[in-house]
Design an enzyme around this catalytic site. Structure first.
Site, PDB file in Angstrom:
ATOM      1  N   ARG A   3     -44.170 -28.358  39.185  1.00 52.57           N
ATOM      2  CA  ARG A   3     -43.000 -27.472  39.107  1.00 52.57           C
ATOM      3  C   ARG A   3     -42.276 -27.793  37.808  1.00 52.57           C
ATOM      4  NH1 ARG A   3     -38.352 -26.069  43.443  1.00 52.57           N
ATOM      5  NH2 ARG A   3     -40.048 -24.706  44.059  1.00 52.57           N
ATOM      6  N   HIS A  51     -43.674 -17.819  40.861  1.00 47.80           N
ATOM      7  CA  HIS A  51     -43.669 -18.732  42.007  1.00 47.80           C
ATOM      8  C   HIS A  51     -44.740 -18.273  42.996  1.00 47.80           C
ATOM      9  CE1 HIS A  51     -42.391 -21.789  44.615  1.00 47.80           C
ATOM     10  NE2 HIS A  51     -41.164 -21.412  44.917  1.00 47.80           N
ATOM     11  N   ASP A  78     -32.839 -13.229  45.987  1.00 48.18           N
ATOM     12  CA  ASP A  78     -32.918 -14.604  45.471  1.00 48.18           C
ATOM     13  C   ASP A  78     -31.607 -14.883  44.732  1.00 48.18           C
ATOM     14  OD1 ASP A  78     -33.840 -17.089  44.593  1.00 48.18           O
ATOM     15  OD2 ASP A  78     -35.096 -16.278  42.995  1.00 48.18           O
ATOM     16  N   CYS A  89     -36.281 -16.656  49.553  1.00 45.67           N
ATOM     17  CA  CYS A  89     -37.113 -17.837  49.279  1.00 45.67           C
ATOM     18  C   CYS A  89     -36.343 -19.141  49.521  1.00 45.67           C
ATOM     19  CB  CYS A  89     -37.633 -17.776  47.843  1.00 45.67           C
ATOM     20  SG  CYS A  89     -36.331 -17.618  46.611  1.00 45.67           S
TER      21      CYS A  89
HETATM   22  N1  NVA Z   1     -35.386 -18.210  41.281  1.00 44.30           N
HETATM   23  C1  NVA Z   1     -35.177 -19.489  41.918  1.00 44.30           C
HETATM   24  C2  NVA Z   1     -36.204 -19.700  42.964  1.00 44.30           C
HETATM   25  C3  NVA Z   1     -36.061 -20.974  43.734  1.00 44.30           C
HETATM   26  C4  NVA Z   1     -37.118 -21.148  44.771  1.00 44.30           C
HETATM   27  C5  NVA Z   1     -35.215 -20.577  40.883  1.00 44.30           C
HETATM   28  O1  NVA Z   1     -36.082 -20.541  40.002  1.00 44.30           O
HETATM   29  O2  NVA Z   1     -34.375 -21.468  40.919  1.00 44.30           O
HETATM   30  N1   CP Z   2     -38.312 -21.759  47.833  1.00 43.28           N
HETATM   31  C1   CP Z   2     -38.540 -22.936  47.205  1.00 43.28           C
HETATM   32  O1   CP Z   2     -39.439 -23.056  46.353  1.00 43.28           O
HETATM   33  O2   CP Z   2     -37.732 -23.926  47.609  1.00 43.28           O
HETATM   34  P1   CP Z   2     -37.556 -25.357  46.915  1.00 43.28           P
HETATM   35  O3   CP Z   2     -36.901 -25.099  45.577  1.00 43.28           O
HETATM   36  O4   CP Z   2     -36.688 -26.108  47.851  1.00 43.28           O
HETATM   37  O5   CP Z   2     -38.900 -25.967  46.728  1.00 43.28           O
END
Ligand code: NVA
Ligand code: CP
Length: 304
Positions: free
Chosen positions: A106, A133, A223, A263
């Site tokens: 990540r 994602h 989101d 999400c």
């Molecule tokens: N768009 C959000 C998704 C988190 C799962 C982010 O990148 O922080």
């Molecule tokens: N939805 C998601 O990826 O959650 P986290 O950021 O907690 O991993």
């Protein structure tokens, strides 16, 4: 050294049949888990999990998932390994490939994940970048199929930022044939290539009106307005996105049996009202649970 089968860097890497196969396997693993049937399909395998951003669901579901499959996960905070002190990604990839059977990462830039995969001889799984994602959307698709049976004839409305989630949801719609309508402010559209691709596939509509997007939708999705890495823009984004939320009035325009997905983490009274969130919490937390089952299916598919 292990011979690499495939990576999961973006959902578009997968053929539609491969998406279906992962969802079918996730359903099977979920059922077995509920029945207490063990499935140690990755006995003795190791997954390294590199994080340069925070995580609850991705971290825990991958770690618990590999454990349930008979393997072990190593949490590698980028700040604690030499990567954080400037060791090149290509060297990190080659070293970790000598120890591990798979790497989940990540991070911010998609091209960093792609470089890691290029130099790694074990499968690399994208656990979120600024661009996409894929693991989340596979869990979303599993959830949609559980609630709606099939993707045929469905419309998903995504309200909010044209971010990583929007990009991957477009890819998910292309792979399944579901229609997707995205409502976002004009300067916050999803990735231009992804939009082109979605339109060419005949599944995507982009609008600045959430009412247009949500009309007759079967699934409403939203989101956060400020993603990880955009914290300094939070106040500004609150103004830009102020109308882009799901509330009871918007739900009225969707189908009567519409489900709501998020999400997570969610910001109540920003992208979704607390009322709608709680009313649809069963779906939202099934979706979160499905991260575990889908993650396991992805690992079995790539590392098995
Ligand atoms: N768009 C959000 C998704 C988190 C799962 C982010 O990148 O922080
Ligand atoms: N939805 C998601 O990826 O959650 P986290 O950021 O907690 O991993």
């Amino acid at each position: 050294m292990t011979k690499k089968r495939k990576d999961l860097l973006r959902l578009s890497d997968l053929e539609p049949q491969e998406v279906t196969d992962i969802l079918d396997l996730a359903d099977k693993l979920k059922k077995e888990r509920k029945q207490g049937i063990p499935h140690r399909l990755l006995e003795g395998k190791t997954l390294g999990m590199i994080f340069t951003k925070a995580s609850t669901r991705t971290r825990v579901s991958f770690e618990v998932g590999i454990y349930q499959l008979g393997g072990i996960g190593l949490y590698l905070n980028a700040g604690d390994i030499q990567l954080g002190r400037g060791e090149p990604i290509r060297d990190t990839a080659r070293v970790l490939s000598r120890y591990l059977d798979g790497i989940m990462i990540r991070t911010y830039k998609q091209r960093d994940v792609e470089e890691l995969a290029r130099y790694s001889s074990v499968p690399v799984i994208n656990g979120l970048t600024d661009y996409c994602h894929p693991c989340q959307v596979l869990a979303d698709l599993q959830t949609i199929r559980e609630y709606k049976g099939d993707f045929k004839g469905l419309k998903l409305a995504y309200i909010g930022d044209g971010n990583n989630m929007a990009n991957s949801l477009i890819a998910g719609a292309i792979k399944t044939g579901m229609k997707i309508a995205i409502a976002c402010p004009p300067n916050y559209m999803p990735d231009a290539e992804m939009v082109k691709w979605g339109k060419e596939a005949g599944v995507l509509e982009v609008t600045d009106s959430k009412w247009v997007a949500a009309k007759d939708a079967d699934v409403l999705y939203t989101d956060v307005w400020a993603s990880m890495g955009q914290e300094s823009e939070t106040a500004f984004r609150k103004e830009i996105f102020s109308g882009y939320f799901i509330d009871g009035a918007l739900m009225e325009t969707a189908k009567k049996d519409a489900i709501v997905l998020h999400c997570l983490p969610a910001h109540r009274e920003e992208e979704i009202t607390g009322e709608v969130f709680e009313k649809h919490s069963a779906e939202i937390f099934d979706e979160a649970e499905n991260r575990l089952h889908v993650q396991k299916a992805i690992m079995v598919t790539l590392m098995g």
